[in-house]
Design a protein around this motif. Structure first.
Motif, mmCIF file in Angstrom:
data_model
loop_
_atom_site.group_PDB
_atom_site.id
_atom_site.type_symbol
_atom_site.label_atom_id
_atom_site.label_comp_id
_atom_site.label_asym_id
_atom_site.label_seq_id
_atom_site.Cartn_x
_atom_site.Cartn_y
_atom_site.Cartn_z
ATOM 1 N N LYS A 1 34.645 29.987 44.514
ATOM 2 C CA LYS A 1 34.966 31.081 43.608
ATOM 3 C C LYS A 1 34.753 32.410 44.327
ATOM 4 C CE LYS A 1 34.119 32.137 38.710
ATOM 5 N NZ LYS A 1 33.291 31.763 37.540
ATOM 6 N N PRO A 2 35.672 33.352 44.207
ATOM 7 C CA PRO A 2 35.493 34.637 44.898
ATOM 8 C C PRO A 2 34.294 35.402 44.350
ATOM 9 C CG PRO A 2 37.304 34.769 43.343
ATOM 10 C CD PRO A 2 36.897 33.331 43.391
ATOM 11 N N ASP A 3 33.690 36.198 45.195
ATOM 12 C CA ASP A 3 32.549 37.001 44.745
ATOM 13 C C ASP A 3 32.972 37.937 43.610
ATOM 14 O OD1 ASP A 3 30.928 35.800 46.646
ATOM 15 O OD2 ASP A 3 31.293 37.360 48.142
ATOM 16 N N ALA A 4 34.178 38.473 43.723
ATOM 17 C CA ALA A 4 34.696 39.379 42.698
ATOM 18 C C ALA A 4 36.202 39.493 42.873
ATOM 19 C CB ALA A 4 34.049 40.753 42.800
ATOM 20 N N ILE A 5 36.865 39.900 41.811
ATOM 21 C CA ILE A 5 38.285 40.241 41.880
ATOM 22 C C ILE A 5 38.416 41.705 41.504
ATOM 23 C CG2 ILE A 5 40.558 39.905 40.847
ATOM 24 C CD1 ILE A 5 40.001 36.962 40.658
ATOM 25 N N GLN A 6 38.952 42.496 42.431
ATOM 26 C CA GLN A 6 39.125 43.927 42.185
ATOM 27 C C GLN A 6 40.460 44.153 41.477
ATOM 28 O OE1 GLN A 6 36.575 45.948 42.917
ATOM 29 N NE2 GLN A 6 35.484 44.191 43.802
ATOM 30 N N ALA A 7 40.414 44.861 40.369
ATOM 31 C CA ALA A 7 41.631 45.169 39.613
ATOM 32 C C ALA A 7 41.941 46.654 39.705
ATOM 33 C CB ALA A 7 41.460 44.760 38.149
ATOM 34 N N ASP A 8 43.238 46.953 39.754
ATOM 35 C CA ASP A 8 43.694 48.342 39.735
ATOM 36 C C ASP A 8 44.965 48.391 38.906
ATOM 37 O OD1 ASP A 8 43.796 51.023 40.201
ATOM 38 O OD2 ASP A 8 43.999 50.889 42.385
ATOM 39 N N TYR A 9 45.314 49.583 38.455
ATOM 40 C CA TYR A 9 46.535 49.769 37.663
ATOM 41 C C TYR A 9 47.223 51.023 38.167
ATOM 42 C CZ TYR A 9 49.631 49.704 33.588
ATOM 43 O OH TYR A 9 50.726 49.646 32.781
ATOM 44 N N LYS A 10 48.367 50.827 38.865
ATOM 45 C CA LYS A 10 49.080 51.956 39.453
ATOM 46 C C LYS A 10 50.576 51.839 39.187
ATOM 47 C CE LYS A 10 45.930 52.820 43.355
ATOM 48 N NZ LYS A 10 45.825 52.880 44.844
ATOM 49 N N ASP A 11 51.178 52.960 38.805
ATOM 50 C CA ASP A 11 52.629 53.019 38.604
ATOM 51 C C ASP A 11 53.121 51.884 37.726
ATOM 52 O OD1 ASP A 11 52.758 55.256 40.323
ATOM 53 O OD2 ASP A 11 52.853 53.945 42.081
ATOM 54 N N GLY A 12 52.365 51.586 36.674
ATOM 55 C CA GLY A 12 52.791 50.582 35.709
ATOM 56 C C GLY A 12 52.586 49.151 36.157
ATOM 57 N N SER A 13 51.836 48.944 37.237
ATOM 58 C CA SER A 13 51.636 47.592 37.751
ATOM 59 C C SER A 13 50.154 47.266 37.868
ATOM 60 C CB SER A 13 52.306 47.440 39.116
ATOM 61 O OG SER A 13 52.062 46.154 39.663
ATOM 62 N N LEU A 14 49.779 46.093 37.381
ATOM 63 C CA LEU A 14 48.426 45.581 37.592
ATOM 64 C C LEU A 14 48.344 45.015 39.007
ATOM 65 C CD1 LEU A 14 45.613 44.627 36.544
ATOM 66 C CD2 LEU A 14 46.740 42.465 35.938
ATOM 67 N N ILE A 15 47.303 45.374 39.728
ATOM 68 C CA ILE A 15 47.115 44.913 41.104
ATOM 69 C C ILE A 15 45.754 44.234 41.198
ATOM 70 C CG2 ILE A 15 47.006 45.573 43.538
ATOM 71 C CD1 ILE A 15 48.531 48.171 42.683
ATOM 72 N N LEU A 16 45.743 43.017 41.692
ATOM 73 C CA LEU A 16 44.500 42.278 41.892
ATOM 74 C C LEU A 16 44.296 42.030 43.377
ATOM 75 C CD1 LEU A 16 44.727 39.570 39.068
ATOM 76 C CD2 LEU A 16 43.611 41.819 38.963
ATOM 77 N N THR A 17 43.083 42.265 43.850
ATOM 78 C CA THR A 17 42.734 42.056 45.252
ATOM 79 C C THR A 17 41.479 41.191 45.315
ATOM 80 O OG1 THR A 17 43.608 44.247 45.817
ATOM 81 C CG2 THR A 17 42.194 43.171 47.436
ATOM 82 N N PHE A 18 41.546 40.123 46.116
ATOM 83 C CA PHE A 18 40.377 39.242 46.215
ATOM 84 C C PHE A 18 40.477 38.367 47.459
ATOM 85 C CE2 PHE A 18 43.623 36.959 43.920
ATOM 86 C CZ PHE A 18 43.524 35.642 44.325
ATOM 87 N N SER A 19 39.331 37.812 47.854
ATOM 88 C CA SER A 19 39.268 36.917 49.008
ATOM 89 C C SER A 19 38.651 35.589 48.597
ATOM 90 C CB SER A 19 38.429 37.533 50.130
ATOM 91 O OG SER A 19 39.053 38.682 50.665
ATOM 92 N N LEU A 20 39.144 34.528 49.214
ATOM 93 C CA LEU A 20 38.613 33.191 48.982
ATOM 94 C C LEU A 20 38.086 32.622 50.296
ATOM 95 C CD1 LEU A 20 41.465 31.654 46.789
ATOM 96 C CD2 LEU A 20 39.280 32.547 45.980
ATOM 97 N N LYS A 21 37.058 31.786 50.186
ATOM 98 C CA LYS A 21 36.513 31.109 51.356
ATOM 99 C C LYS A 21 36.426 29.613 51.075
ATOM 100 C CE LYS A 21 33.755 35.093 52.840
ATOM 101 N NZ LYS A 21 32.397 35.581 53.179
#
Length: 213
Positions: free
Chosen positions: A106-126
């Motif tokens: 499970k990733p430590d965290a999932i970073q969420a952002d909302y730009k120009d009408g789009s949800l953006i998720l950034t995360f890393s898996l090991k």
């Protein structure tokens, strides 16, 4: 009235859908495999940009201030919900090493952002256990139920990083769905009746990164 069901029930609590169903959620993805100096898989980096329709539904569910944006606190709630909800689906990440599945932690965290009408998720898996890039390693990011379409616009969107890849050959494979159906018609019929979620078909047509070391 705002819906009480979040993104995440729509996106992530995936009811069974028939094989060959049309996706309802669309993701433009970027993916990078990072190798450690010892030749093992260090991490899998993901950036997902969601379509405007789905992103709007997330805004409606999580915008508690009704100001048409998401505050850091609200974005943190989105990331936590996705992290918890997608765990049972392996974060749409399917990795095999010489034909054997490689479970991801499970990733430590999932970073969420909302730009120009789009949800953006950034995360890393090991990987849960150390896994070396040896033989054939295949990386696929796809939803086995076909409810969510994960697209990579260019081959460069599935990348590798790390000096260990210097001894490997990598290629992005983009199967043609029509050709897959034509070549596997009988098998696909069997797949449908044995697995209504279309798991095997999704594997056949998914874009994937193949690494030979």
């Amino acid at each position: 009235m705002k819906r009480k069901t979040s993104l995440l029930v729509a996106m992530l609590s995936l009811l069974p859908v028939p094989a060959l169903a049309h996706p309802h959620i669309f993701i433009d993805a970027k993916f990078q495999v990072v190798a450690a100096p010892d030749g093992s898989i260090s991490e899998l980096r993901n950036v997902w940009n969601f379509d405007e329709v789905f992103s709007s539904s997330v805004l409606m569910d999580f915008d508690k201030g009704d100001n048409q944006t998401l505050t850091p606190t609200e974005l943190k709630a989105v990331g936590k919900t996705v992290r918890d909800s997608l765990a049972q689906y392996g974060y749409y990440t399917n990795v095999t090493s010489n034909g054997k599945a490689v479970p991801m932690a499970k990733p430590d965290a999932i970073q969420a952002d909302y730009k120009d009408g789009s949800l953006i998720l950034t995360f890393s898996l090991k990987p849960e256990q150390k896994t070396f890039l040896k033989g054939t390693t295949i990386f696929g990011i796809y939803d086995k139920t076909l409810y969510t379409a994960v697209d990579f616009n260019t081959d460069n969107d599935m990348a590798t990083s790390g000096s260990a890849f210097g001894r490997c050959k990598s290629k992005v494979v983009r199967p043609n769905p029509k050709e897959v159906m034509a070549e596997n018609q009988a098998a696909l019929t069997s797949m449908f009746f044995s697995d209504p979620q279309g798991t095997d078909y999704s594997l056949l047509v998914a874009t994937r990164l193949e690494v030979q070391c």
